[in-house]
Design a protein around this motif. Structure first.
Motif, PDB file in Angstrom:
ATOM      1  N   ASP A 126       9.417  41.710 -18.832  1.00 23.51           N
ATOM      2  CA  ASP A 126       9.261  42.427 -20.105  1.00 23.51           C
ATOM      3  C   ASP A 126       8.967  41.456 -21.242  1.00 23.51           C
ATOM      4  O   ASP A 126       8.607  41.870 -22.345  1.00 23.51           O
ATOM      5  CB  ASP A 126      10.544  43.209 -20.447  1.00 23.51           C
ATOM      6  CG  ASP A 126      10.759  44.370 -19.476  1.00 23.51           C
ATOM      7  OD1 ASP A 126       9.765  44.762 -18.814  1.00 23.51           O
ATOM      8  OD2 ASP A 126      11.900  44.854 -19.376  1.00 23.51           O
ATOM      9  N   ARG A 133       3.561  42.402 -11.589  1.00 22.39           N
ATOM     10  CA  ARG A 133       4.074  43.715 -12.023  1.00 22.39           C
ATOM     11  C   ARG A 133       3.954  44.749 -10.897  1.00 22.39           C
ATOM     12  O   ARG A 133       4.817  45.613 -10.739  1.00 22.39           O
ATOM     13  CB  ARG A 133       3.324  44.192 -13.261  1.00 22.39           C
ATOM     14  CG  ARG A 133       3.715  43.418 -14.503  1.00 22.39           C
ATOM     15  CD  ARG A 133       3.134  44.009 -15.763  1.00 22.39           C
ATOM     16  NE  ARG A 133       3.554  43.200 -16.898  1.00 22.39           N
ATOM     17  CZ  ARG A 133       4.737  43.274 -17.477  1.00 22.39           C
ATOM     18  NH1 ARG A 133       5.626  44.156 -17.044  1.00 22.39           N
ATOM     19  NH2 ARG A 133       5.038  42.483 -18.475  1.00 22.39           N
ATOM     20  N   GLU A 134       2.894  44.640 -10.137  1.00 23.03           N
ATOM     21  CA  GLU A 134       2.720  45.587  -9.021  1.00 23.03           C
ATOM     22  C   GLU A 134       3.795  45.374  -7.958  1.00 23.03           C
ATOM     23  O   GLU A 134       4.352  46.326  -7.423  1.00 23.03           O
ATOM     24  CB  GLU A 134       1.329  45.432  -8.405  1.00 23.03           C
ATOM     25  CG  GLU A 134       0.254  45.975  -9.317  1.00 23.03           C
ATOM     26  CD  GLU A 134      -1.043  46.264  -8.596  1.00 23.03           C
ATOM     27  OE1 GLU A 134      -1.054  46.212  -7.353  1.00 23.03           O
ATOM     28  OE2 GLU A 134      -2.030  46.543  -9.295  1.00 23.03           O
ATOM     29  N   LEU A 145       6.725  44.185  -8.525  1.00 24.16           N
ATOM     30  CA  LEU A 145       7.981  44.680  -9.087  1.00 24.16           C
ATOM     31  C   LEU A 145       8.088  46.203  -8.937  1.00 24.16           C
ATOM     32  O   LEU A 145       9.126  46.735  -8.536  1.00 24.16           O
ATOM     33  CB  LEU A 145       8.082  44.267 -10.566  1.00 24.16           C
ATOM     34  CG  LEU A 145       9.374  44.645 -11.285  1.00 24.16           C
ATOM     35  CD1 LEU A 145      10.597  44.037 -10.600  1.00 24.16           C
ATOM     36  CD2 LEU A 145       9.326  44.202 -12.744  1.00 24.16           C
ATOM     37  N   LYS A 146       6.979  46.880  -9.233  1.00 22.06           N
ATOM     38  CA  LYS A 146       6.973  48.353  -9.082  1.00 22.06           C
ATOM     39  C   LYS A 146       7.261  48.744  -7.639  1.00 22.06           C
ATOM     40  O   LYS A 146       8.016  49.664  -7.355  1.00 22.06           O
ATOM     41  CB  LYS A 146       5.598  48.903  -9.482  1.00 22.06           C
ATOM     42  CG  LYS A 146       5.464  49.214 -10.959  1.00 22.06           C
ATOM     43  CD  LYS A 146       4.153  49.951 -11.188  1.00 22.06           C
ATOM     44  CE  LYS A 146       4.016  50.380 -12.630  1.00 22.06           C
ATOM     45  NZ  LYS A 146       2.722  51.033 -12.863  1.00 22.06           N
ATOM     46  N   TRP A 147       6.603  48.032  -6.755  1.00 28.49           N
ATOM     47  CA  TRP A 147       6.746  48.302  -5.324  1.00 28.49           C
ATOM     48  C   TRP A 147       8.208  48.114  -4.885  1.00 28.49           C
ATOM     49  O   TRP A 147       8.782  48.945  -4.173  1.00 28.49           O
ATOM     50  CB  TRP A 147       5.820  47.344  -4.559  1.00 28.49           C
ATOM     51  CG  TRP A 147       5.745  47.580  -3.086  1.00 28.49           C
ATOM     52  CD1 TRP A 147       6.466  46.953  -2.131  1.00 28.49           C
ATOM     53  CD2 TRP A 147       4.909  48.512  -2.411  1.00 28.49           C
ATOM     54  NE1 TRP A 147       6.144  47.414  -0.905  1.00 28.49           N
ATOM     55  CE2 TRP A 147       5.177  48.386  -1.035  1.00 28.49           C
ATOM     56  CE3 TRP A 147       3.952  49.448  -2.827  1.00 28.49           C
ATOM     57  CZ2 TRP A 147       4.536  49.162  -0.079  1.00 28.49           C
ATOM     58  CZ3 TRP A 147       3.318  50.203  -1.859  1.00 28.49           C
ATOM     59  CH2 TRP A 147       3.610  50.065  -0.507  1.00 28.49           C
ATOM     60  N   ARG A 170      10.863  48.171  -6.791  1.00 30.30           N
ATOM     61  CA  ARG A 170      11.725  49.194  -7.414  1.00 30.30           C
ATOM     62  C   ARG A 170      11.617  50.526  -6.661  1.00 30.30           C
ATOM     63  O   ARG A 170      12.585  51.263  -6.538  1.00 30.30           O
ATOM     64  CB  ARG A 170      11.333  49.382  -8.882  1.00 30.30           C
ATOM     65  CG  ARG A 170      11.900  48.269  -9.769  1.00 30.30           C
ATOM     66  CD  ARG A 170      11.490  48.425 -11.212  1.00 30.30           C
ATOM     67  NE  ARG A 170      12.090  47.390 -12.043  1.00 30.30           N
ATOM     68  CZ  ARG A 170      11.642  47.044 -13.233  1.00 30.30           C
ATOM     69  NH1 ARG A 170      10.585  47.640 -13.757  1.00 30.30           N
ATOM     70  NH2 ARG A 170      12.256  46.111 -13.926  1.00 30.30           N
ATOM     71  N   GLU A 171      10.420  50.797  -6.194  1.00 38.74           N
ATOM     72  CA  GLU A 171      10.180  52.077  -5.509  1.00 38.74           C
ATOM     73  C   GLU A 171      10.715  52.078  -4.076  1.00 38.74           C
ATOM     74  O   GLU A 171      11.364  53.014  -3.639  1.00 38.74           O
ATOM     75  CB  GLU A 171       8.666  52.342  -5.490  1.00 38.74           C
ATOM     76  CG  GLU A 171       8.270  53.740  -5.081  1.00 38.74           C
ATOM     77  CD  GLU A 171       8.500  54.776  -6.183  1.00 38.74           C
ATOM     78  OE1 GLU A 171       8.580  55.946  -5.836  1.00 38.74           O
ATOM     79  OE2 GLU A 171       8.615  54.404  -7.380  1.00 38.74           O
ATOM     80  N   TYR A 172      10.420  50.991  -3.370  1.00 35.92           N
ATOM     81  CA  TYR A 172      10.688  51.015  -1.916  1.00 35.92           C
ATOM     82  C   TYR A 172      11.695  49.957  -1.439  1.00 35.92           C
ATOM     83  O   TYR A 172      12.062  49.947  -0.272  1.00 35.92           O
ATOM     84  CB  TYR A 172       9.374  50.807  -1.154  1.00 35.92           C
ATOM     85  CG  TYR A 172       8.334  51.846  -1.471  1.00 35.92           C
ATOM     86  CD1 TYR A 172       8.496  53.165  -1.052  1.00 35.92           C
ATOM     87  CD2 TYR A 172       7.224  51.521  -2.228  1.00 35.92           C
ATOM     88  CE1 TYR A 172       7.554  54.133  -1.370  1.00 35.92           C
ATOM     89  CE2 TYR A 172       6.269  52.478  -2.546  1.00 35.92           C
ATOM     90  CZ  TYR A 172       6.433  53.782  -2.120  1.00 35.92           C
ATOM     91  OH  TYR A 172       5.506  54.729  -2.436  1.00 35.92           O
TER      92      TYR A 172
END
Lengths: 390, 250
Positions: free
Chosen positions: B209, B231-232, B234-236, B238-240
């Motif tokens: 951030d 960032r991708e 991190l998203k991944w 957080r999701e999986y």
């Protein structure tokens, strides 16, 4: 050294004692330069800049005695006994039968200093005193009396040393402190003895209501054996005692150093802090706090580092006789934490520089009442001593 | 800037890193994700050369020098700097003194640097003594600003830091890396100064951030599993969760 919790004891019969005939120096500037340099190494400055007065004993002779500031009396104990009635002070705290050295000191003629700050006087500059042994195989016997009268402030730098060529000697020193109501006494003792000099100070202090006794002890140079365990009685409400010791022992040195504080009145406070490093010698760092009444606070901290061989024995004791006392202790003995060394190396220091920085920091206890010139001098001695540590 | 080839590392005789390959080019910031115990800190400590981390095979090259077995201080001199997660306290050593010792340029104004980090009041305190999480990070960043390394290794820069301090920490990291937008820009263009290289270790990703990253990688069970946009990743995660990264090729 066997771990018998005490220093080896020298035989009194191995030493010469008695009077010596060193010529009195009216002007300290006339002093032998070699002696002046040795005095300076223990904080005693022959130039007497920013000093309230000076007192020097060489072997068993008073070499110099001078008062530079009103409000403070400085003289030999012999003169003081002639001038004042000291019967309520001398030998009141120290038991002559305590051990063979104290008995010997009680029986033999003694010289020493009498230093007194008069009531309400704030003595800004420190008084300096030096107890010096020049004569080989000599047994020096001194008796000192320090009185900080009511409401006064007094600071003393007491340096003890031997001449550079001296190998063997014995120093026995009886010292009695009286800190009256609301007075503040700061006493800094620095030792630089010879490799085979045995040292037996015997010290007792009394602190009245609201009085403060700050005692700093620094021994960074080789010594044969040293055994001391000053006892302070906090007799008046709110009296305070703070003891700091910085000890370094090389191979052949035995330092058996303790401090005892007896908290006898409510709201009294005591703190004993000891930092010790050995690189081949034996250090017994002792501390004892005794709480006799409720509402007292006391803390004891012994920290020791072993850089090479040697013995490091920390003996903290807390003794409480009533509920309601607040007493604590912290003791740690070991080697330098490798994490600290590598942390400093990650900042670009070599391993040697990192160890040296940590050692200097370890010994860098913020000593209250230490004149800045003396602090610089001590930093230099620490740097010089470091060369032998690794 | 940094090249790690086929690196294997043991700690206490136990293999922790297995055949790690990584490259951080000049001026790039890489983020290394991974769950607790995945070997992230081991990798950082090995790059810096701390004892207890035994290289069993492989090679670490920094600025063209083989530093695999180089002493820690020589790596620091070459330009590697570390922000420690839990640095030790050094009793009797003032923070100001340490910053003076480690500063690269003797004219560096320590007070000005400390002022920027709201750390001036702590300069006379012993190094890391009784500091909060945020204060420790600011102390570390102050030392690094004086040290001026070319490669920064940041070990969990967000751990133990509250939101208010996180902004200060993020700003300081951007200044160190010559990235981000300065507080009082004289020009709207980004800094033209040469960017520094950086490896950021994180398991929460909150630091993203505040800083920008060129690439993200995932270390799982001592093996690098993934190399993508940070960032991708991190998203991944957080999701999986991290387990999904196991199948992702490096």
């Amino acid at each position: 050294m066997k771990n018998d919790n005490q220093a080896k004891n020298p035989r009194l019969s191995d030493y010469q004692a008695g009077r010596t005939n060193h010529e009195y120096l009216a002007d300290l500037k006339a002093i032998n330069p070699a002696d002046a340099d040795k005095f300076l190494s223990v904080g005693v400055d022959a130039s007497e800049d920013f000093r309230a007065g000076t007192f020097i004993v060489k072997d068993q002779s008073v070499l110099h005695s001078k008062t530079k500031q009103k409000g403070v009396d400085i003289m030999s104990i012999t003169q003081a006994k002639d001038k004042f009635d000291l019967s309520s002070y001398l030998w009141k705290g120290v038991d002559p039968g305590k051990d063979e050295y104290t008995s010997w000191a009680h029986e033999q003629p003694a010289e020493g200093y009498f230093i007194r700050s008069q009531p309400g006087q704030i003595i800004q500059a420190p008084v300096q005193s030096c107890l010096y042994i020049e004569k080989e195989q000599f047994a020096q016997n001194v008796h000192n009396l320090v009185i900080a009268e009511e409401g006064s402030h007094l600071s003393i730098i007491n340096g003890c040393a031997t001449s550079p060529h001296l190998i063997s000697g014995l120093h026995v020193g009886i010292t009695e402190f009286y800190v009256k109501k609301g007075a503040v006494l700061s006493f800094t003792m620095i030792h630089d003895w010879g490799k085979e000099v045995n040292v037996r100070p015997r010290t007792v202090g009394y602190v009245e209501e609201g009085g403060v006794l700050i005692s700093n002890y620094i021994s960074l140079r080789p010594v044969g054996s040293l055994q001391m365990s000053p006892t302070t009685h906090l007799r008046g409400k709110g009296a305070v005692a703070r003891f700091n010791s910085i000890l370094v022992a090389d191979k052949g040195s035995t330092l058996d150093v303790g401090s005892n504080v007896i908290l006898e009145a409510p709201e009294t406070k005591a703190e004993i802090i000891s930092r010790a490093i050995t690189f081949g010698g034996d250090i017994l760092a002792k501390g004892k706090l005794v709480g006799l009444v409720p509402e007292v606070k006391a803390h004891l901290e012994c920290k020791g580092l072993i850089l090479k061989d040697g013995l490091m024995l920390a003996i903290p004791e807390l003794e409480a006789h009533v509920p309601g006392v607040e007493m604590s202790h912290e003791a740690a003995v070991g080697k330098i934490d490798n994490r600290e060394i590598e942390y400093l190396m990650a900042r670009g220091l070599t391993e040697e520089e990192a160890v040296s920085t940590i050692v200097r920091g370890f010994l860098n206890v913020d000593i209250e009442g230490l004149p800045s010139g003396l602090k610089q001098r001590l930093d230099k001695v620490i740097s010089e001593t470091e060369k032998d540590m690794f | 800037m940094l090249l790690i080839e086929d690196l294997g590392v043991q700690v206490g005789g136990k293999p922790i890193l297995k055949n790690v390959n990584m490259e951080i080019p000049d001026g790039e910031t890489h983020v290394l994700f991974g769950p607790n115990g995945s070997g992230k800190t081991t990798l950082m400590m090995t790059i810096m050369g701390f004892t207890g981390y035994t290289v069993t095979h492989g090679k670490i090259t920094f600025k063209g020098h083989d530093v695999t077995f180089m002493p820690i201080n020589e790596r620091a001199e070459l330009g590697i700097g570390v922000l420690f997660q839990r640095p030790p306290t050094i009793h009797g050593l003032k923070t100001r003194t340490l910053v003076e010792i480690c500063r690269k340029n003797p004219n560096t104004d320590i007070d000005a640097l400390a002022e920027d980090l709201s750390f001036k009041n702590f300069l006379e305190r012993d190094v890391n003594e009784n500091l909060s999480g945020g204060e420790i990070k600011r102390s570390e960043l102050l030392q690094l600003q004086a040290q001026e390394p070319d490669l920064l290794l940041l070990d969990e820069p967000e751990s133990g830091v509250d939101l208010e301090n996180m902004a200060v920490v993020g700003d300081a990291i951007n200044r160190l890396l010559h990235r981000g937008i300065p507080k009082n820009p004289t020009c709207s263009l980004p800094s033209k100064r040469e960017k520094k290289s950086c490896l950021v270790i994180t398991h929460t990703g909150y630091i993203l951030d505040y800083i920008t990253a060129d690439r993200g990688q995932v270390l799982y069970d001592g093996v690098l599993r993934c190399s993508q946009n940070a960032r991708e990743i991190l998203k991944w995660i957080r999701e999986y969760g991290y387990a999904e990264c196991v199948g992702c090729p490096q």
